[in-house]
Write a protein that holds these residues in place. Structure first.
Motif, PDB file in Angstrom:
ATOM      1  N   ILE A 137      -5.214 -19.510 -52.553  1.00  0.00           N
ATOM      2  CA  ILE A 137      -4.558 -20.756 -52.422  1.00  0.00           C
ATOM      3  C   ILE A 137      -3.156 -20.228 -52.537  1.00  0.00           C
ATOM      4  O   ILE A 137      -2.723 -19.523 -53.430  1.00  0.00           O
ATOM      5  CB  ILE A 137      -4.982 -21.424 -53.608  1.00  0.00           C
ATOM      6  CG1 ILE A 137      -6.467 -21.945 -53.632  1.00  0.00           C
ATOM      7  CG2 ILE A 137      -4.275 -22.690 -53.859  1.00  0.00           C
ATOM      8  CD1 ILE A 137      -7.091 -22.591 -54.773  1.00  0.00           C
ATOM      9  N   GLN A 138      -2.344 -21.200 -51.786  1.00  0.00           N
ATOM     10  CA  GLN A 138      -1.042 -20.947 -51.972  1.00  0.00           C
ATOM     11  C   GLN A 138      -0.407 -22.404 -52.093  1.00  0.00           C
ATOM     12  O   GLN A 138      -0.743 -23.526 -51.920  1.00  0.00           O
ATOM     13  CB  GLN A 138      -0.222 -20.463 -50.543  1.00  0.00           C
ATOM     14  CG  GLN A 138      -0.765 -18.966 -50.169  1.00  0.00           C
ATOM     15  CD  GLN A 138       0.090 -18.336 -49.178  1.00  0.00           C
ATOM     16  OE1 GLN A 138       0.066 -19.086 -48.087  1.00  0.00           O
ATOM     17  NE2 GLN A 138       0.066 -17.197 -49.104  1.00  0.00           N
ATOM     18  N   ILE A 139       0.728 -22.505 -52.862  1.00  0.00           N
ATOM     19  CA  ILE A 139       1.658 -23.788 -53.029  1.00  0.00           C
ATOM     20  C   ILE A 139       2.986 -23.438 -52.548  1.00  0.00           C
ATOM     21  O   ILE A 139       3.533 -22.423 -52.879  1.00  0.00           O
ATOM     22  CB  ILE A 139       1.618 -24.216 -54.049  1.00  0.00           C
ATOM     23  CG1 ILE A 139       0.120 -24.460 -54.917  1.00  0.00           C
ATOM     24  CG2 ILE A 139       2.366 -25.355 -54.507  1.00  0.00           C
ATOM     25  CD1 ILE A 139       0.103 -24.921 -56.228  1.00  0.00           C
ATOM     26  N   TRP A 140       3.611 -24.435 -51.558  1.00  0.00           N
ATOM     27  CA  TRP A 140       4.939 -24.073 -50.954  1.00  0.00           C
ATOM     28  C   TRP A 140       5.606 -25.397 -51.252  1.00  0.00           C
ATOM     29  O   TRP A 140       5.338 -26.475 -51.423  1.00  0.00           O
ATOM     30  CB  TRP A 140       4.673 -23.967 -49.447  1.00  0.00           C
ATOM     31  CG  TRP A 140       3.980 -22.829 -48.966  1.00  0.00           C
ATOM     32  CD1 TRP A 140       2.608 -22.660 -48.926  1.00  0.00           C
ATOM     33  CD2 TRP A 140       4.585 -21.618 -48.470  1.00  0.00           C
ATOM     34  NE1 TRP A 140       2.234 -21.336 -48.479  1.00  0.00           N
ATOM     35  CE2 TRP A 140       3.296 -20.543 -48.225  1.00  0.00           C
ATOM     36  CE3 TRP A 140       5.916 -21.025 -48.395  1.00  0.00           C
ATOM     37  CZ2 TRP A 140       3.525 -19.409 -47.607  1.00  0.00           C
ATOM     38  CZ3 TRP A 140       5.987 -19.900 -47.798  1.00  0.00           C
ATOM     39  CH2 TRP A 140       4.939 -18.911 -47.521  1.00  0.00           C
ATOM     40  N   VAL A 156       9.679 -20.832 -44.354  1.00  0.00           N
ATOM     41  CA  VAL A 156       8.556 -20.977 -43.261  1.00  0.00           C
ATOM     42  C   VAL A 156       8.984 -22.235 -42.848  1.00  0.00           C
ATOM     43  O   VAL A 156       8.706 -23.520 -43.431  1.00  0.00           O
ATOM     44  CB  VAL A 156       7.142 -20.800 -44.046  1.00  0.00           C
ATOM     45  CG1 VAL A 156       6.077 -21.541 -43.200  1.00  0.00           C
ATOM     46  CG2 VAL A 156       6.719 -19.523 -44.607  1.00  0.00           C
ATOM     47  N   ASP A 157       9.032 -22.328 -41.402  1.00  0.00           N
ATOM     48  CA  ASP A 157       9.376 -23.930 -41.091  1.00  0.00           C
ATOM     49  C   ASP A 157       8.226 -24.504 -40.081  1.00  0.00           C
ATOM     50  O   ASP A 157       7.660 -23.926 -39.425  1.00  0.00           O
ATOM     51  CB  ASP A 157      10.459 -23.578 -40.025  1.00  0.00           C
ATOM     52  CG  ASP A 157      11.110 -25.012 -39.459  1.00  0.00           C
ATOM     53  OD1 ASP A 157      10.634 -25.873 -39.673  1.00  0.00           O
ATOM     54  OD2 ASP A 157      12.249 -24.919 -38.667  1.00  0.00           O
ATOM     55  N   LEU A 158       7.940 -25.485 -40.615  1.00  0.00           N
ATOM     56  CA  LEU A 158       6.745 -26.183 -40.176  1.00  0.00           C
ATOM     57  C   LEU A 158       7.032 -27.202 -39.107  1.00  0.00           C
ATOM     58  O   LEU A 158       6.249 -27.983 -38.926  1.00  0.00           O
ATOM     59  CB  LEU A 158       5.980 -26.813 -41.176  1.00  0.00           C
ATOM     60  CG  LEU A 158       5.283 -25.905 -42.328  1.00  0.00           C
ATOM     61  CD1 LEU A 158       4.635 -26.383 -43.271  1.00  0.00           C
ATOM     62  CD2 LEU A 158       4.392 -24.634 -41.632  1.00  0.00           C
ATOM     63  N   THR A 207      11.363 -26.936 -43.831  1.00  0.00           N
ATOM     64  CA  THR A 207      11.292 -25.404 -44.208  1.00  0.00           C
ATOM     65  C   THR A 207      10.616 -25.309 -45.589  1.00  0.00           C
ATOM     66  O   THR A 207      11.246 -26.026 -46.633  1.00  0.00           O
ATOM     67  CB  THR A 207      12.647 -24.699 -44.045  1.00  0.00           C
ATOM     68  OG1 THR A 207      12.975 -25.013 -42.639  1.00  0.00           O
ATOM     69  CG2 THR A 207      12.712 -23.248 -44.467  1.00  0.00           C
ATOM     70  N   TYR A 208       9.765 -24.357 -45.921  1.00  0.00           N
ATOM     71  CA  TYR A 208       9.210 -24.438 -47.251  1.00  0.00           C
ATOM     72  C   TYR A 208       9.252 -22.755 -47.827  1.00  0.00           C
ATOM     73  O   TYR A 208       9.524 -22.129 -47.050  1.00  0.00           O
ATOM     74  CB  TYR A 208       7.707 -24.572 -47.196  1.00  0.00           C
ATOM     75  CG  TYR A 208       7.382 -25.987 -46.940  1.00  0.00           C
ATOM     76  CD1 TYR A 208       7.021 -26.710 -48.230  1.00  0.00           C
ATOM     77  CD2 TYR A 208       7.369 -26.715 -46.002  1.00  0.00           C
ATOM     78  CE1 TYR A 208       6.697 -28.119 -48.037  1.00  0.00           C
ATOM     79  CE2 TYR A 208       7.481 -28.070 -45.683  1.00  0.00           C
ATOM     80  CZ  TYR A 208       6.792 -28.804 -46.640  1.00  0.00           C
ATOM     81  OH  TYR A 208       6.737 -30.000 -46.768  1.00  0.00           O
ATOM     82  N   ASP A 209       9.305 -22.739 -49.085  1.00  0.00           N
ATOM     83  CA  ASP A 209       9.298 -21.569 -49.717  1.00  0.00           C
ATOM     84  C   ASP A 209       8.120 -21.425 -50.370  1.00  0.00           C
ATOM     85  O   ASP A 209       7.771 -22.529 -51.410  1.00  0.00           O
ATOM     86  CB  ASP A 209      10.450 -21.275 -50.693  1.00  0.00           C
ATOM     87  CG  ASP A 209      11.873 -21.169 -50.067  1.00  0.00           C
ATOM     88  OD1 ASP A 209      11.868 -21.123 -48.899  1.00  0.00           O
ATOM     89  OD2 ASP A 209      12.851 -21.948 -50.460  1.00  0.00           O
TER      90      ASP A 209
END
Length: 501
Positions: free
Chosen positions: A483-486, A412-414, A430-432
């Motif tokens: 809730i999500q942690i990336w 996921v690119d922010l 970019t996050y996973d």
């Protein structure tokens, strides 16, 4: 000549001072070990299957936490070991002879009152107080070895269930999520990192730090007696430190708890607005907030126009830090026909992330005034927390939005949500996903579960209290994520990237 009468042993023996007199004999100026210490005949009566050190260290009779011993035959806790102490009485009454001091980690045989020295007992002290070397910690995310608990079950350290004592699943999922954030976990696994932090006299908040560290070490213990842990002591500290805002017996909100817990830990570790802690190093990012005051909707059009040119109604910009980002869901449709009733609304993650693109405006209403705000990110943290706003509260009830958020698990690119200056300086955007907390059911009586990524195996697991099962990644995206942690790719402690940030 003064006669010296031998004083009667106190009922609650402070054995740190007295144990050498009891367990050793003095001979010609040197301490001679009691011969029985290394040849205790009762070691085979120890019952490891009943030992549970997850609960508060209180005497089961006096309810005192001073000088408490665990009976290693029945697992109960008793105070003292002097002649009239509860542990002494228990040993005589039930012929249970082997006890462990829960503070000094020393073993004793009662009623004979000598210290037991035997290397076969080391597994018991390790379960009571697990310790981790730097080398052990560094390798946690590089392997997926299964360990066998004393009760015969196999488990992956870190992927173990937490007891739901009554209604504490809202806290369990948050504790499990943070347990799987490597820099946070690693910091708390090593007590040396925080044991010298100075707190004001009477400050109880440091109890949270100590209990969270103990819980982390139990969750990641490779030599457990059972493949689950009770968060009892951790949650008692939460009840105390939150002044009963969060309880074990009453369902709470996971986002409310997480918000309080992060800020409370940050403060207890000596963190301030200017001074960093492991909490801010892992989770803190920053953003720009553009805010514009709106005229009252009841005003006439010409009055509104007149106000809009005044300085008070011009857009103001401010900088703010954040520990998590709140993502708003579109309003779920109120009316559905027969066919649509089976359809749960869905929205792509990137749609709700649009809140932070610098141009999307949203109206915020306060009791007196209305504002139009837009947001843009200026700094991304190593670990980014999203809270998906599912609940709206009004005076009468809480409403839940069941909209499913569609998101990819990785990449996921922010970058597009950053200011131009930040885009130039932030190398990796970019996050996973590493943790996904889900709320199922009705707003006030629902239940929580969590999906976590085990870094060593690359597999996903679902945990709901004591239940632990593996899960396919594609199933995670079908849940009502809350809730999500990336994790930013290339972040420190990434087992696939040893270059650091």
């Amino acid at each position: 000549m003064v006669s010296l009468k031998r004083q009667r042993e106190p009922e609650v023996d402070d054995d740190d001072d007295n144990e050498d007199r009891v367990s050793a004999k003095i001979g010609r100026g040197r301490v001679v070990e009691d011969r029985r210490s290394r040849h205790c005949p009762y070691l085979d009566t120890i019952n490891r299957s009943v030992l549970d050190f997850d609960f508060e260290k209180l005497c089961s009779i006096s309810l005192s936490h001073i000088n408490v011993y665990a009976c290693l035959i029945c697992g109960k806790y008793f105070q003292g070991r002097g002649l009239k102490s509860h542990a002494y009485t228990h040993s005589v009454q039930f012929t249970h002879h082997v006890f462990l001091n829960l503070h000094t980690l020393k073993f004793y045989c009662l009623p004979d009152n000598y210290e037991i020295i035997d290397s076969s007992l080391e597994d018991i002290t390790y379960v009571l107080k697990p310790t981790f070397t730097k080398q052990h910690i560094a390798g946690l995310d590089k392997q997926g070895k299964l360990y066998r608990a004393y009760d015969g079950t196999t488990y992956l350290p870190g992927i173990v269930g937490l007891n739901n004592i009554k209604a504490n699943d809202y806290a369990n999922v948050v504790l499990q999520a943070f347990s799987n954030v490597p820099p946070l976990r690693n910091y708390f696994l090593e007590e040396e990192n925080y044991k010298d932090i100075r707190r004001p006299p009477g400050d109880i908040m440091f109890l949270l730090v100590q209990r969270f560290g103990e819980l982390m070490r139990k969750l990641w213990n490779p030599r457990n007696f059972k493949a689950h842990v009770s968060p009892h002591e951790m949650l008692q500290a939460v009840v105390l430190c939150s002044k009963k805002n969060f309880q074990i017996t009453k369902q709470g909100d996971a986002v409310d708890f997480m918000t309080w817990f992060l800020n409370a830990l940050h403060g207890a570790l000596g963190g301030t607005k200017k001074k960093a802690s492991i909490i801010t190093k892992a989770f803190q990012g920053s953003m720009r907030i553009f805010s514009k005051k709106l005229p009252h909707p009841d005003l006439l059009p010409e009055e509104k126009e007149a106000l809009l040119v005044t300085e008070e109604y011009q857009e103001q910009m401010s900088e703010s830090t954040f520990l998590f980002l709140t993502l708003d869901l579109p309003t779920a449709p109120l009316y559905k026909d027969e066919k649509e009733q089976l359809i749960i609304p869905q929205v792509p993650l990137f749609n709700i992330l649009g809140k932070f693109n610098g141009s999307t405006e949203k109206e915020y209403k306060t009791y007196k005034e209305n504002f139009l705000k837009r947001f843009q990110l200026t700094k991304l943290p190593p670990y980014l927390i999203f809270c998906i706003k599912r609940f709206t509260k009004n005076n009468f009830f809480v409403e839940k939005n069941p909209t499913i958020v569609n998101f990819p698990i990785t990449n996921v690119d922010l970058r597009e949500y950053l200011t131009e200056e930040a885009q130039a300086t932030e190398k990796n955007t970019t996050y996973d996903l590493v943790a996904n907390v889900v709320h199922d059911g009705k707003p006030t009586e629902g239940a929580y579960r969590i999906h976590v990524l085990h870094h060593g195996t690359g597999k996903w697991y679902e945990m709901q209290d004591l239940q632990v099962t593996d899960i396919l990644p594609q199933m995670i995206t079908l849940s009502e994520a809350y809730i999500q942690i990336w994790k930013r790719q290339g972040s420190e402690n990434d087992p696939n990237n040893h270059k650091g940030v």
